[in-house]
Design a protein around this motif. Structure first.
Motif, PDB file in Angstrom:
ATOM      1  N   LEU A 163       0.818  -1.222   0.000  1.00 28.59           N
ATOM      2  CA  LEU A 163       0.000   0.000   0.000  1.00 28.59           C
ATOM      3  C   LEU A 163       0.852   1.272   0.000  1.00 28.59           C
ATOM      4  CD1 LEU A 163      -2.787  -1.257   2.394  1.00 28.59           C
ATOM      5  CD2 LEU A 163      -3.114  -0.559   0.028  1.00 28.59           C
ATOM      6  N   LYS A 164       2.149   1.141   0.282  1.00 22.44           N
ATOM      7  CA  LYS A 164       3.100   2.260   0.173  1.00 22.44           C
ATOM      8  C   LYS A 164       2.627   3.531   0.875  1.00 22.44           C
ATOM      9  CE  LYS A 164       5.646   1.130  -4.037  1.00 22.44           C
ATOM     10  NZ  LYS A 164       5.965   1.555  -5.414  1.00 22.44           N
ATOM     11  N   ASN A 165       2.262   3.405   2.133  1.00 19.24           N
ATOM     12  CA  ASN A 165       1.860   4.561   2.947  1.00 19.24           C
ATOM     13  C   ASN A 165       0.650   5.327   2.413  1.00 19.24           C
ATOM     14  OD1 ASN A 165       3.944   4.240   4.884  1.00 19.24           O
ATOM     15  ND2 ASN A 165       5.377   5.104   3.416  1.00 19.24           N
ATOM     16  N   LYS A 166      -0.162   4.672   1.591  1.00 14.30           N
ATOM     17  CA  LYS A 166      -1.369   5.342   1.100  1.00 14.30           C
ATOM     18  C   LYS A 166      -2.592   4.740   1.779  1.00 14.30           C
ATOM     19  CE  LYS A 166      -2.545   2.358  -2.818  1.00 14.30           C
ATOM     20  NZ  LYS A 166      -2.799   2.270  -4.260  1.00 14.30           N
ATOM     21  N   GLU A 167      -3.708   5.417   1.651  1.00 22.46           N
ATOM     22  CA  GLU A 167      -4.951   4.878   2.199  1.00 22.46           C
ATOM     23  C   GLU A 167      -5.357   3.640   1.405  1.00 22.46           C
ATOM     24  OE1 GLU A 167      -8.136   7.621   2.618  1.00 22.46           O
ATOM     25  OE2 GLU A 167      -6.891   9.189   3.518  1.00 22.46           O
ATOM     26  N   GLY A 168      -5.907   2.671   2.101  1.00 20.29           N
ATOM     27  CA  GLY A 168      -6.323   1.460   1.403  1.00 20.29           C
ATOM     28  C   GLY A 168      -6.995   0.494   2.353  1.00 20.29           C
ATOM     29  N   PHE A 169      -7.143  -0.739   1.902  1.00 18.54           N
ATOM     30  CA  PHE A 169      -7.774  -1.736   2.760  1.00 18.54           C
ATOM     31  C   PHE A 169      -7.032  -3.066   2.662  1.00 18.54           C
ATOM     32  CE2 PHE A 169      -9.840  -2.611  -1.311  1.00 18.54           C
ATOM     33  CZ  PHE A 169      -9.851  -3.998  -1.349  1.00 18.54           C
ATOM     34  N   ILE A 170      -7.138  -3.820   3.734  1.00 14.32           N
ATOM     35  CA  ILE A 170      -6.677  -5.213   3.768  1.00 14.32           C
ATOM     36  C   ILE A 170      -7.859  -6.019   4.294  1.00 14.32           C
ATOM     37  CG2 ILE A 170      -5.055  -6.879   4.740  1.00 14.32           C
ATOM     38  CD1 ILE A 170      -3.123  -4.481   5.191  1.00 14.32           C
ATOM     39  N   LYS A 171      -8.300  -6.969   3.504  1.00 13.23           N
ATOM     40  CA  LYS A 171      -9.467  -7.769   3.894  1.00 13.23           C
ATOM     41  C   LYS A 171      -9.069  -9.232   4.023  1.00 13.23           C
ATOM     42  CE  LYS A 171     -12.808  -8.506   0.882  1.00 13.23           C
ATOM     43  NZ  LYS A 171     -13.982  -8.271   0.017  1.00 13.23           N
ATOM     44  N   ILE A 172      -9.377  -9.811   5.180  1.00 11.28           N
ATOM     45  CA  ILE A 172      -9.117 -11.236   5.412  1.00 11.28           C
ATOM     46  C   ILE A 172     -10.463 -11.948   5.506  1.00 11.28           C
ATOM     47  CG2 ILE A 172      -8.153 -12.964   6.983  1.00 11.28           C
ATOM     48  CD1 ILE A 172      -6.718  -9.553   7.197  1.00 11.28           C
ATOM     49  N   GLU A 173     -10.642 -12.947   4.671  1.00 11.26           N
ATOM     50  CA  GLU A 173     -11.867 -13.751   4.694  1.00 11.26           C
ATOM     51  C   GLU A 173     -11.498 -15.207   4.983  1.00 11.26           C
ATOM     52  OE1 GLU A 173     -15.016 -12.709   1.627  1.00 11.26           O
ATOM     53  OE2 GLU A 173     -13.225 -11.879   0.670  1.00 11.26           O
ATOM     54  N   ALA A 174     -12.236 -15.829   5.881  1.00  5.99           N
ATOM     55  CA  ALA A 174     -12.014 -17.242   6.205  1.00  5.99           C
ATOM     56  C   ALA A 174     -13.346 -17.983   6.098  1.00  5.99           C
ATOM     57  CB  ALA A 174     -11.436 -17.377   7.607  1.00  5.99           C
ATOM     58  N   PHE A 175     -13.336 -19.073   5.340  1.00  3.13           N
ATOM     59  CA  PHE A 175     -14.590 -19.807   5.141  1.00  3.13           C
ATOM     60  C   PHE A 175     -14.300 -21.278   4.827  1.00  3.13           C
ATOM     61  CE2 PHE A 175     -13.214 -17.872   1.185  1.00  3.13           C
ATOM     62  CZ  PHE A 175     -13.285 -18.904   0.263  1.00  3.13           C
ATOM     63  N   PRO A 176     -15.242 -22.169   5.178  1.00  2.00           N
ATOM     64  CA  PRO A 176     -15.070 -23.587   4.847  1.00  2.00           C
ATOM     65  C   PRO A 176     -15.534 -23.855   3.417  1.00  2.00           C
ATOM     66  CG  PRO A 176     -17.039 -23.285   6.181  1.00  2.00           C
ATOM     67  CD  PRO A 176     -16.448 -21.922   5.983  1.00  2.00           C
ATOM     68  N   ASN A 177     -14.897 -24.817   2.775  1.00  4.71           N
ATOM     69  CA  ASN A 177     -15.310 -25.237   1.435  1.00  4.71           C
ATOM     70  C   ASN A 177     -14.968 -26.713   1.283  1.00  4.71           C
ATOM     71  OD1 ASN A 177     -16.164 -25.318  -1.214  1.00  4.71           O
ATOM     72  ND2 ASN A 177     -14.278 -24.439  -2.032  1.00  4.71           N
ATOM     73  N   LYS A 178     -16.012 -27.539   1.220  1.00  6.13           N
ATOM     74  CA  LYS A 178     -15.840 -28.995   1.188  1.00  6.13           C
ATOM     75  C   LYS A 178     -15.074 -29.428   2.439  1.00  6.13           C
ATOM     76  CE  LYS A 178     -16.236 -29.213  -3.820  1.00  6.13           C
ATOM     77  NZ  LYS A 178     -15.597 -29.538  -5.110  1.00  6.13           N
ATOM     78  N   ASN A 179     -13.898 -30.036   2.282  1.00 10.36           N
ATOM     79  CA  ASN A 179     -13.145 -30.501   3.451  1.00 10.36           C
ATOM     80  C   ASN A 179     -11.951 -29.602   3.765  1.00 10.36           C
ATOM     81  OD1 ASN A 179     -14.793 -32.813   3.851  1.00 10.36           O
ATOM     82  ND2 ASN A 179     -13.712 -33.852   2.190  1.00 10.36           N
ATOM     83  N   ASN A 180     -12.019 -28.358   3.317  1.00 13.33           N
ATOM     84  CA  ASN A 180     -10.904 -27.432   3.504  1.00 13.33           C
ATOM     85  C   ASN A 180     -11.360 -26.124   4.139  1.00 13.33           C
ATOM     86  OD1 ASN A 180      -8.955 -29.124   2.106  1.00 13.33           O
ATOM     87  ND2 ASN A 180     -10.005 -28.545   0.222  1.00 13.33           N
ATOM     88  N   ILE A 181     -10.391 -25.414   4.714  1.00  9.99           N
ATOM     89  CA  ILE A 181     -10.617 -24.050   5.185  1.00  9.99           C
ATOM     90  C   ILE A 181      -9.836 -23.120   4.261  1.00  9.99           C
ATOM     91  CG2 ILE A 181     -10.306 -22.394   7.060  1.00  9.99           C
ATOM     92  CD1 ILE A 181     -12.318 -24.516   7.771  1.00  9.99           C
ATOM     93  N   HIS A 182     -10.521 -22.125   3.719  1.00  9.04           N
ATOM     94  CA  HIS A 182      -9.884 -21.148   2.837  1.00  9.04           C
ATOM     95  C   HIS A 182      -9.682 -19.834   3.590  1.00  9.04           C
ATOM     96  CE1 HIS A 182     -10.587 -23.183  -1.204  1.00  9.04           C
ATOM     97  NE2 HIS A 182     -11.167 -23.991  -0.323  1.00  9.04           N
ATOM     98  N   ILE A 183      -8.490 -19.274   3.445  1.00  4.51           N
ATOM     99  CA  ILE A 183      -8.212 -17.934   3.975  1.00  4.51           C
ATOM    100  C   ILE A 183      -7.753 -17.082   2.797  1.00  4.51           C
ATOM    101  CG2 ILE A 183      -6.888 -16.548   5.618  1.00  4.51           C
ATOM    102  CD1 ILE A 183      -6.294 -19.218   7.119  1.00  4.51           C
TER     103      ILE A 183
END
Length: 254
Positions: A166-186
């Protein structure tokens, strides 16, 4: 039969040649792994001396103020020192785990992600960056077999990369965690500078980096932790220059 002999010999030579190349590649990979493990172990060892010194100085300060009324500033300094020393000890311990047999145990991944995000939320204002750090979770209460310290280390590396992007600029970081079949996705998304498509796979190799400074070890370490120690997957799911980047971790629920 005699007419076929040159062809048979040619095929045998090709097979031996192929096995030779495969053997050299395996040796090269083994050597690289040994160097990587040795570097991690030496780093953990080198942490030991300054850590012991810091602990000693903290004890000296506490003894100096023993029996005296400590003001809020002194208490705050001592508390911060204890917290930072504990964190450095944890980092040294993480380096020491590289190349060792780790013990994965059922852990609440949601809480680990949340703790990591809170750690950065407290420190982002001091970096003078207006970053909106978001967390969307659909894995509350789920437990999977992981090494909590190593997973937290991986997440920290990825979030730090997002902040750098982001180089010192305004922005966002989004972390999503969810199950899918037999796995966990991040999925970790930022709207920073992006990663060129030609670097999607190479970015996880040791020494490869898109930063102006850095050794290019963070993502290669993350790959080792996720894929070798946790039998998962880490990849650049998507990246568009100066628009967004999505790094995805997939962990088996087992």
């Amino acid at each position: 039969m005699l007419k076929a002999m040159p062809y048979i010999e040619f095929v045998i030579v090709i097979i031996f040649f192929a096995f030779g190349i495969y053997g050299l590649m395996r040796i090269k990979k083994t050597e690289k792994n040994l160097i990587w493990v040795g570097l991690a172990k030496e780093t953990a060892h080198q942490f030991g001396t300054p850590l012991s010194s810091l602990i000693g100085w903290k004890d000296v300060l506490e003894m100096k103020f023993e029996g005296k009324k400590k003001n809020a500033e002194v208490l705050d300094i001592l508390e911060n020192m204890s917290s930072d020393i504990a964190r450095l000890n944890k980092i040294a311990s993480r380096f020491g785990k590289v190349g060792s047999i780790i013990e994965r145990k059922p852990s609440n991944l949601h809480e680990i992600i949340q703790e990591t995000i809170e750690y950065f939320r407290l420190r982002l204002p001091s970096q003078s960056q207006m970053i909106d750090l978001q967390y969307i979770s659909r894995i509350e209460g789920l437990k999977i077999k992981i090494d909590p310290d190593l997973i937290k280390w991986t997440l920290e590396n990825l979030i730090k990369n997002c902040i750098d992007a982001l180089k010192n600029k305004e922005g966002f970081i989004k972390i999503e965690a969810f199950p899918n079949k037999n796995n966990i996705h991040i999925q970790i998304t930022d709207n920073g500078k992006g990663i060129p498509k030609s670097m999607f796979k190479r970015i996880f190799e040791p020494g490869i980096t898109t930063k102006e400074r850095g050794w290019g070890l963070g993502l290669s370490l993350a790959k080792r932790i996720i894929e070798e120690y946790h039998k998962g997957i880490i990849r650049v799911q998507d990246s568009q220059m100066n628009i967004r980047t999505v790094i995805e971790i997939i962990l088996p629920e087992e």
